[in-house]
Design a protein around this motif. Sequence first.
Motif, PDB file in Angstrom:
ATOM      1  N   GLN A 149       0.757  -1.121  -0.508  1.00  0.00           N
ATOM      2  CA  GLN A 149       0.308   0.106   0.063  1.00  0.00           C
ATOM      3  C   GLN A 149       0.516   1.172  -0.437  1.00  0.00           C
ATOM      4  O   GLN A 149       1.947   1.498   0.356  1.00  0.00           O
ATOM      5  CB  GLN A 149      -0.974  -0.008   1.514  1.00  0.00           C
ATOM      6  CG  GLN A 149      -1.882  -1.219   1.787  1.00  0.00           C
ATOM      7  CD  GLN A 149      -2.645  -0.904   3.083  1.00  0.00           C
ATOM      8  OE1 GLN A 149      -2.503  -0.912   3.191  1.00  0.00           O
ATOM      9  NE2 GLN A 149      -4.281  -1.055   2.200  1.00  0.00           N
ATOM     10  N   VAL A 150       0.314   2.177  -0.038  1.00  0.00           N
ATOM     11  CA  VAL A 150       1.383   3.842  -0.626  1.00  0.00           C
ATOM     12  C   VAL A 150      -0.106   5.243  -0.003  1.00  0.00           C
ATOM     13  O   VAL A 150      -0.702   5.029  -0.303  1.00  0.00           O
ATOM     14  CB  VAL A 150       1.361   3.558  -2.033  1.00  0.00           C
ATOM     15  CG1 VAL A 150       1.934   5.259  -1.776  1.00  0.00           C
ATOM     16  CG2 VAL A 150       2.425   3.304  -2.878  1.00  0.00           C
ATOM     17  N   PHE A 151       0.733   5.658   1.135  1.00  0.00           N
ATOM     18  CA  PHE A 151       0.233   6.763   1.783  1.00  0.00           C
ATOM     19  C   PHE A 151       0.662   7.840   1.175  1.00  0.00           C
ATOM     20  O   PHE A 151       1.600   7.762   1.527  1.00  0.00           O
ATOM     21  CB  PHE A 151       0.195   6.159   3.103  1.00  0.00           C
ATOM     22  CG  PHE A 151      -0.432   4.885   3.305  1.00  0.00           C
ATOM     23  CD1 PHE A 151      -1.680   5.350   3.626  1.00  0.00           C
ATOM     24  CD2 PHE A 151       0.521   4.156   3.586  1.00  0.00           C
ATOM     25  CE1 PHE A 151      -2.628   4.148   3.954  1.00  0.00           C
ATOM     26  CE2 PHE A 151      -0.480   2.444   3.510  1.00  0.00           C
ATOM     27  CZ  PHE A 151      -1.832   2.847   4.168  1.00  0.00           C
ATOM     28  N   LYS A 152       0.031   8.905   1.360  1.00  0.00           N
ATOM     29  CA  LYS A 152       0.109  10.707   0.425  1.00  0.00           C
ATOM     30  C   LYS A 152      -0.089  11.291   1.657  1.00  0.00           C
ATOM     31  O   LYS A 152      -1.495  11.581   1.405  1.00  0.00           O
ATOM     32  CB  LYS A 152       0.088  10.819  -0.408  1.00  0.00           C
ATOM     33  CG  LYS A 152       0.770  12.595  -1.111  1.00  0.00           C
ATOM     34  CD  LYS A 152       0.826  12.259  -2.273  1.00  0.00           C
ATOM     35  CE  LYS A 152       0.972  14.073  -2.269  1.00  0.00           C
ATOM     36  NZ  LYS A 152       1.257  14.564  -3.782  1.00  0.00           N
ATOM     37  N   VAL A 157      -3.615   5.564  -1.698  1.00  0.00           N
ATOM     38  CA  VAL A 157      -3.124   6.522  -2.900  1.00  0.00           C
ATOM     39  C   VAL A 157      -3.532   5.403  -3.162  1.00  0.00           C
ATOM     40  O   VAL A 157      -2.357   4.300  -3.673  1.00  0.00           O
ATOM     41  CB  VAL A 157      -1.991   7.259  -3.101  1.00  0.00           C
ATOM     42  CG1 VAL A 157      -2.112   7.280  -4.910  1.00  0.00           C
ATOM     43  CG2 VAL A 157      -1.410   8.065  -2.577  1.00  0.00           C
ATOM     44  N   ARG A 158      -4.016   4.424  -4.097  1.00  0.00           N
ATOM     45  CA  ARG A 158      -4.195   3.815  -5.029  1.00  0.00           C
ATOM     46  C   ARG A 158      -3.748   3.877  -6.305  1.00  0.00           C
ATOM     47  O   ARG A 158      -3.789   4.326  -6.901  1.00  0.00           O
ATOM     48  CB  ARG A 158      -6.060   3.268  -4.891  1.00  0.00           C
ATOM     49  CG  ARG A 158      -6.793   3.596  -3.550  1.00  0.00           C
ATOM     50  CD  ARG A 158      -8.086   2.529  -4.695  1.00  0.00           C
ATOM     51  NE  ARG A 158      -8.900   2.486  -3.437  1.00  0.00           N
ATOM     52  CZ  ARG A 158      -8.903   1.413  -2.463  1.00  0.00           C
ATOM     53  NH1 ARG A 158      -8.350   0.651  -2.722  1.00  0.00           N
ATOM     54  NH2 ARG A 158      -9.946   1.534  -1.253  1.00  0.00           N
ATOM     55  N   LEU A 159      -2.870   1.726  -6.606  1.00  0.00           N
ATOM     56  CA  LEU A 159      -1.972   2.346  -7.592  1.00  0.00           C
ATOM     57  C   LEU A 159      -2.410   1.132  -8.034  1.00  0.00           C
ATOM     58  O   LEU A 159      -2.719   0.229  -7.327  1.00  0.00           O
ATOM     59  CB  LEU A 159      -0.374   2.558  -6.788  1.00  0.00           C
ATOM     60  CG  LEU A 159       0.458   3.658  -6.464  1.00  0.00           C
ATOM     61  CD1 LEU A 159       1.233   3.090  -5.857  1.00  0.00           C
ATOM     62  CD2 LEU A 159      -0.118   4.693  -7.671  1.00  0.00           C
ATOM     63  N   ALA A 160      -1.891   1.191  -9.351  1.00  0.00           N
ATOM     64  CA  ALA A 160      -2.463  -0.171 -10.641  1.00  0.00           C
ATOM     65  C   ALA A 160      -1.107  -1.168 -10.113  1.00  0.00           C
ATOM     66  O   ALA A 160      -0.111  -0.535  -9.765  1.00  0.00           O
ATOM     67  CB  ALA A 160      -2.783   0.199 -11.712  1.00  0.00           C
ATOM     68  N   GLU A 163       2.064  -0.157 -11.567  1.00  0.00           N
ATOM     69  CA  GLU A 163       2.403   1.271 -11.316  1.00  0.00           C
ATOM     70  C   GLU A 163       3.041   1.312  -9.736  1.00  0.00           C
ATOM     71  O   GLU A 163       3.873   1.855  -9.214  1.00  0.00           O
ATOM     72  CB  GLU A 163       1.318   1.951 -10.154  1.00  0.00           C
ATOM     73  CG  GLU A 163       0.862   2.131 -12.055  1.00  0.00           C
ATOM     74  CD  GLU A 163      -0.833   3.314 -11.635  1.00  0.00           C
ATOM     75  OE1 GLU A 163      -1.636   4.069 -12.873  1.00  0.00           O
ATOM     76  OE2 GLU A 163      -1.385   3.340 -10.553  1.00  0.00           O
ATOM     77  N   TYR A 164       2.393   0.054  -9.191  1.00  0.00           N
ATOM     78  CA  TYR A 164       3.497  -0.402  -7.528  1.00  0.00           C
ATOM     79  C   TYR A 164       4.532  -0.595  -7.487  1.00  0.00           C
ATOM     80  O   TYR A 164       5.765  -0.678  -6.612  1.00  0.00           O
ATOM     81  CB  TYR A 164       2.358  -1.215  -6.954  1.00  0.00           C
ATOM     82  CG  TYR A 164       3.079  -1.504  -5.338  1.00  0.00           C
ATOM     83  CD1 TYR A 164       3.376  -0.690  -4.207  1.00  0.00           C
ATOM     84  CD2 TYR A 164       3.827  -2.761  -5.649  1.00  0.00           C
ATOM     85  CE1 TYR A 164       3.405  -1.209  -3.118  1.00  0.00           C
ATOM     86  CE2 TYR A 164       4.212  -2.560  -4.258  1.00  0.00           C
ATOM     87  CZ  TYR A 164       4.023  -1.699  -2.788  1.00  0.00           C
ATOM     88  OH  TYR A 164       5.085  -2.164  -2.384  1.00  0.00           O
ATOM     89  N   ALA A 165       4.591  -1.344  -8.475  1.00  0.00           N
ATOM     90  CA  ALA A 165       5.443  -2.672  -8.849  1.00  0.00           C
ATOM     91  C   ALA A 165       7.351  -1.271  -9.431  1.00  0.00           C
ATOM     92  O   ALA A 165       7.845  -1.284  -9.071  1.00  0.00           O
ATOM     93  CB  ALA A 165       5.973  -3.821  -9.850  1.00  0.00           C
ATOM     94  N   VAL A 166       6.847  -0.154 -10.046  1.00  0.00           N
ATOM     95  CA  VAL A 166       8.009   1.200 -10.514  1.00  0.00           C
ATOM     96  C   VAL A 166       8.323   1.547  -9.600  1.00  0.00           C
ATOM     97  O   VAL A 166       8.987   1.286  -9.753  1.00  0.00           O
ATOM     98  CB  VAL A 166       7.205   1.614 -12.016  1.00  0.00           C
ATOM     99  CG1 VAL A 166       7.897   2.919 -11.491  1.00  0.00           C
ATOM    100  CG2 VAL A 166       6.630   0.825 -12.717  1.00  0.00           C
TER     101      VAL A 166
END
Length: 236
Positions: A149-152, A157-160, A163-166
Amino acid sequence: MARVLVVDDDPRLVKVVASLLHKRDHQVESVPNGELARQALRRGGVDIALLDVNLPDINGLSLVFQLREEGNTTPVILLTVRTEVQDQALGLRLGGDDYVAKPFNPEVLLARIEAVLRRSAAGAAPRAEEVQSGYLEIPPVLVDLTARQVFKDGAEVRLAPLEYAVLEFLATNRGRAVSKEELMLRVWGTSRGVSRTLAEHISRLRRKLGDGLIVTQTGYGYLIPAPPGDRATTAR
C-alpha cells in the motif's frame, strides 16, 4: 579496491577474469562450485560475486535466490551463455544485480562490476534497514512493502499493480539512477516494446504522488533521490 569472488568451474575463464581484476588492483578469490560459493558468501568479506549460472552442483539462479532468502545482500553478477530476455529477467527477479552473457568483452565486464559496486555503496545500509522494517518513507509518501500500500500525507493512494511495482523498485533503490532497461526487465520481464508503457506509468505516478518524487535522468532512466545527508546520484 574490491574483494571479488569468482564462482566458475572453467579454470581458463577464472584465470582470465582474475588477471583482469588484478590489473585493477582488486582482490580475487575463486571457487569452482556452488557449495563453496555459499560458504564463502556466508563467511562474509566479499564485496561482489561473479556467479556462473551453470555450476556442477547447483544452478546459480537457485543459489542466489537462497542467499537472498537468508538475507545475504552481497552484490551478484550472473554469468551465463544463455542470452534470452526471459532468462535475464528471471535472474534479476531472483536476486541478481546484473546479468552478463558469455563470451563477454573484458572492458564491459569491468564496467558492469564497477557500476554494481557504485550502486551497492550508495546508501545500501539505510535502505536495507528500511526494507527490513517493512516501510519506506519518502516524505510525503510512505510505502508499506508488506501490505503493498502507498500513502501520501497519511491518506492511501490507490495504485495499479504495475504502478506499484515501478514505484517499489525505484524506492528500494533510492539514491540510484535506474536505467529504463533494468526497470522494464524487473517489472515487465522484457526490455523490448514497453518503453512507452513505462513512461505512461511514470506519468501516472507523478500525477498521483507529486511531480518531485521521481526524477528523470535524461537519456538513461529514473531516480528517486536519496534522503538529505546520503550520497545521491546527480539529478537532471
